[in-house]
Design a protein around this motif. Structure first.
Motif, PDB file in Angstrom:
ATOM      1  N   ARG A  15      20.870  92.142  38.710  1.00 15.02           N
ATOM      2  CA  ARG A  15      21.838  91.201  38.490  1.00 15.02           C
ATOM      3  C   ARG A  15      23.163  91.646  37.918  1.00 15.02           C
ATOM      4  O   ARG A  15      24.410  91.524  38.502  1.00 15.02           O
ATOM      5  N   GLU A  16      23.051  92.657  37.177  1.00 20.55           N
ATOM      6  CA  GLU A  16      24.391  93.350  36.618  1.00 20.55           C
ATOM      7  C   GLU A  16      25.200  94.306  37.736  1.00 20.55           C
ATOM      8  O   GLU A  16      26.287  94.279  37.817  1.00 20.55           O
ATOM      9  N   ALA A  17      24.238  94.752  38.596  1.00 14.84           N
ATOM     10  CA  ALA A  17      24.813  95.550  39.850  1.00 14.84           C
ATOM     11  C   ALA A  17      25.451  94.582  40.727  1.00 14.84           C
ATOM     12  O   ALA A  17      26.685  95.082  41.197  1.00 14.84           O
ATOM     13  N   GLN A  36      18.520  86.679  48.547  1.00 10.48           N
ATOM     14  CA  GLN A  36      17.232  87.130  48.363  1.00 10.48           C
ATOM     15  C   GLN A  36      17.034  88.172  47.088  1.00 10.48           C
ATOM     16  O   GLN A  36      15.928  88.099  46.403  1.00 10.48           O
ATOM     17  N   LEU A  37      17.962  89.002  46.778  1.00 18.89           N
ATOM     18  CA  LEU A  37      17.989  89.715  45.672  1.00 18.89           C
ATOM     19  C   LEU A  37      18.034  88.827  44.234  1.00 18.89           C
ATOM     20  O   LEU A  37      17.248  89.323  43.382  1.00 18.89           O
ATOM     21  N   GLU A  38      18.741  87.755  44.264  1.00 19.72           N
ATOM     22  CA  GLU A  38      18.876  86.599  43.307  1.00 19.72           C
ATOM     23  C   GLU A  38      17.352  86.173  43.178  1.00 19.72           C
ATOM     24  O   GLU A  38      16.816  86.073  42.076  1.00 19.72           O
ATOM     25  N   LEU A  39      16.697  85.770  44.270  1.00 18.14           N
ATOM     26  CA  LEU A  39      15.282  85.117  43.995  1.00 18.14           C
ATOM     27  C   LEU A  39      14.285  86.369  43.492  1.00 18.14           C
ATOM     28  O   LEU A  39      13.351  86.109  42.826  1.00 18.14           O
ATOM     29  N   LEU A  40      14.560  87.485  44.195  1.00 16.12           N
ATOM     30  CA  LEU A  40      13.660  88.370  43.679  1.00 16.12           C
ATOM     31  C   LEU A  40      13.826  89.053  42.168  1.00 16.12           C
ATOM     32  O   LEU A  40      13.054  89.045  41.325  1.00 16.12           O
ATOM     33  N   ALA A  41      15.288  88.887  41.677  1.00 16.97           N
ATOM     34  CA  ALA A  41      15.387  88.897  40.248  1.00 16.97           C
ATOM     35  C   ALA A  41      14.672  88.043  39.157  1.00 16.97           C
ATOM     36  O   ALA A  41      14.058  88.239  38.200  1.00 16.97           O
ATOM     37  N   ASP A  42      14.656  86.690  39.865  1.00 13.15           N
ATOM     38  CA  ASP A  42      14.022  85.762  39.091  1.00 13.15           C
ATOM     39  C   ASP A  42      12.494  85.912  38.961  1.00 13.15           C
ATOM     40  O   ASP A  42      11.918  85.444  37.863  1.00 13.15           O
ATOM     41  N   LYS A  43      11.866  86.389  40.077  1.00 13.98           N
ATOM     42  CA  LYS A  43      10.427  86.635  40.156  1.00 13.98           C
ATOM     43  C   LYS A  43      10.249  87.728  39.208  1.00 13.98           C
ATOM     44  O   LYS A  43       9.345  87.992  38.485  1.00 13.98           O
ATOM     45  N   LEU A  44      10.737  89.038  39.174  1.00 14.83           N
ATOM     46  CA  LEU A  44      10.656  90.212  38.561  1.00 14.83           C
ATOM     47  C   LEU A  44      10.829  90.120  37.171  1.00 14.83           C
ATOM     48  O   LEU A  44      10.189  90.749  36.220  1.00 14.83           O
TER      49      LEU A  44
END
Length: 398
Positions: free
Chosen positions: A115-117, A92-100
């Motif tokens: 992504r770095e974290a 879910q965080l990967e998908l969020l980063a793609d959107k952000l």
């Protein structure tokens, strides 16, 4: 057909654990890789987020099945800024980063930070190497033992027993025989209420000991100093590592000296007083700044080690809280050193003098290793090596 309805709830701290659990029940390799990001659940804390950005985070997290917690009033614009907790799986965080990365209000930079974290957090289980003149330090295979050698007349722990250079060198050999992977030599006491000394006095104490250790000791040698002049002299002499209790902040030239030699460096969190806005967040911010400072000055990223600074700029309850949250240091992506040996935190909890804190030290060493600490800095090398081996047998069994 009847089946057993008993349930086990399993904590999954990292990808290695998730992959092992799936392999144990026969999941095939491709399935393991696809499902691992969905098995890892995180809580990410963000500080002082503008309300507009926080509302976008809320919407985007909900759309992906996650959650974002923030101060009451953000949705109604009655507060301008808020801390935010993101609750989500790695996927879910990967998908969020793609959107952000397509958003404004600083959210595009947040995408990179997320992504770095995640990369740093998951990369902490890897076997890594820190190159030293006396041979590499292998991080991650087992816990490394840093033996303490104080060549000061006013050390809190040994009362100046090794102030004489001959006695100091003899003790260093003893520490190596007992199993020390690193010898950490300090020429200035940093106990509470210590009397600061200048670089010339510090070097007068260190030089005769270091000259012999460099010639005689086969394991990496670290010098505990926050003075750039002392660090340069020690590195010129052939010392392997600089251990700075002020995280390269006390001397403006320290980072450039370490960068010039591309030396491994331990940066410890420290501050005057015990006031914090947010204890662990402030410690992480301090260490991140130190990491950037060293990297900008030429220290290889793989040569930086972090230390949360137990006993420095923290009261008893703060020290205990940090001890219970050591795992959070994983987000920095660096090896972690823990120094608790015989410290006042142990004395206060157990109401014991310095010479009776062995068991308390052992407890903190085991607790640290169980939370991902890579190096422990100790006085009692033989005993703590046994503690580390036993704890490693449990923690690093994979």
């Amino acid at each position: 057909m009847a089946w057993q309805e008993d349930i086990e709830i399993i904590e999954i701290p990292d990808g290695t654990t998730a992959r092992r659990l799936m392999a144990d029940i026969g999941v095939e390799g491709r399935g393991i890789e696809l499902m691992t990001p969905k098995a890892l659940y995180y809580c990410l804390k963000l500080k002082d987020v503008p309300a507009r950005a926080a509302n976008i985070l809320k919407q985007e997290m909900l759309a992906r099945g996650g959650e974002a917690a923030m101060a009451a009033g953000v949705a109604g614009w009655s507060v301008e800024r808020t801390d935010v907790l993101l609750f989500a799986t790695a996927r879910q965080l990967e998908l969020l980063a793609d959107k952000l990365k397509e958003q404004y209000f600083g959210l595009n930079r947040l995408a990179i930070a997320i992504r770095e974290a995640l990369k740093a957090w998951e990369g902490r289980g890897e076997i890594r190497e820190i190159k030293c003149p006396r041979g590499p330090l292998i991080i991650g295979r087992r816990t490394l033992i840093m033996g303490i050698l104080n060549v000061t007349p006013d050390s809190f722990s040994d009362g100046g027993r090794f102030y004489d250079p001959g006695a100091a060198v003899e003790h260093a050999h003893r520490l190596v025989e007992e199993g020390a992977d690193i010898i950490d030599v300090g020429g200035e006491s940093t106990r509470p209420g210590h009397r600061p000394i200048d670089a010339e006095e510090e070097w007068r104490r260190l030089e005769p000991v270091l000259k012999r250790l460099v010639a005689e000791i086969k394991v990496p040698i670290s010098v505990d100093t926050y003075k750039a002049v002392t660090a340069r002299r020690a590195l010129d002499l052939g010392v392997d590592i600089i251990n700075d209790i002020w995280g390269c902040r006390a001397d403006a030239h320290m980072a450039s000296v370490c960068g010039r030699y591309r030396a491994p460096v331990v940066i410890m969190h420290n501050q005057e007083g015990t006031t914090y806005n947010d204890l662990m967040f402030d410690i992480l911010s301090f260490l991140r700044t130190g990491i950037r400072l060293l990297e900008d000055n030429g220290v290889p990223p793989e040569n930086i080690i972090v230390d949360p600074g137990i006993g420095f700029g923290k009261d008893l309850q703060q020290n205990l809280e940090v001890m219970g949250r050591l795992r959070e240091l994983k987000v920095l992506g660096k090896p972690v050193l823990l120094g608790t040996s015989r410290k006042s935190m142990i004395g206060k909890v157990l109401d014991l003098p310095v010479d009776q804190r062995l068991e308390g030290t052992a407890a903190t060493v085991a607790l640290g290793i169980s939370q991902g600490v890579d190096i422990v800095r100790v006085h009692d090398v033989r005993a703590m090596l046994r503690v580390a081996r036993m704890t490693d047998a449990v923690v690093r069994r994979a």
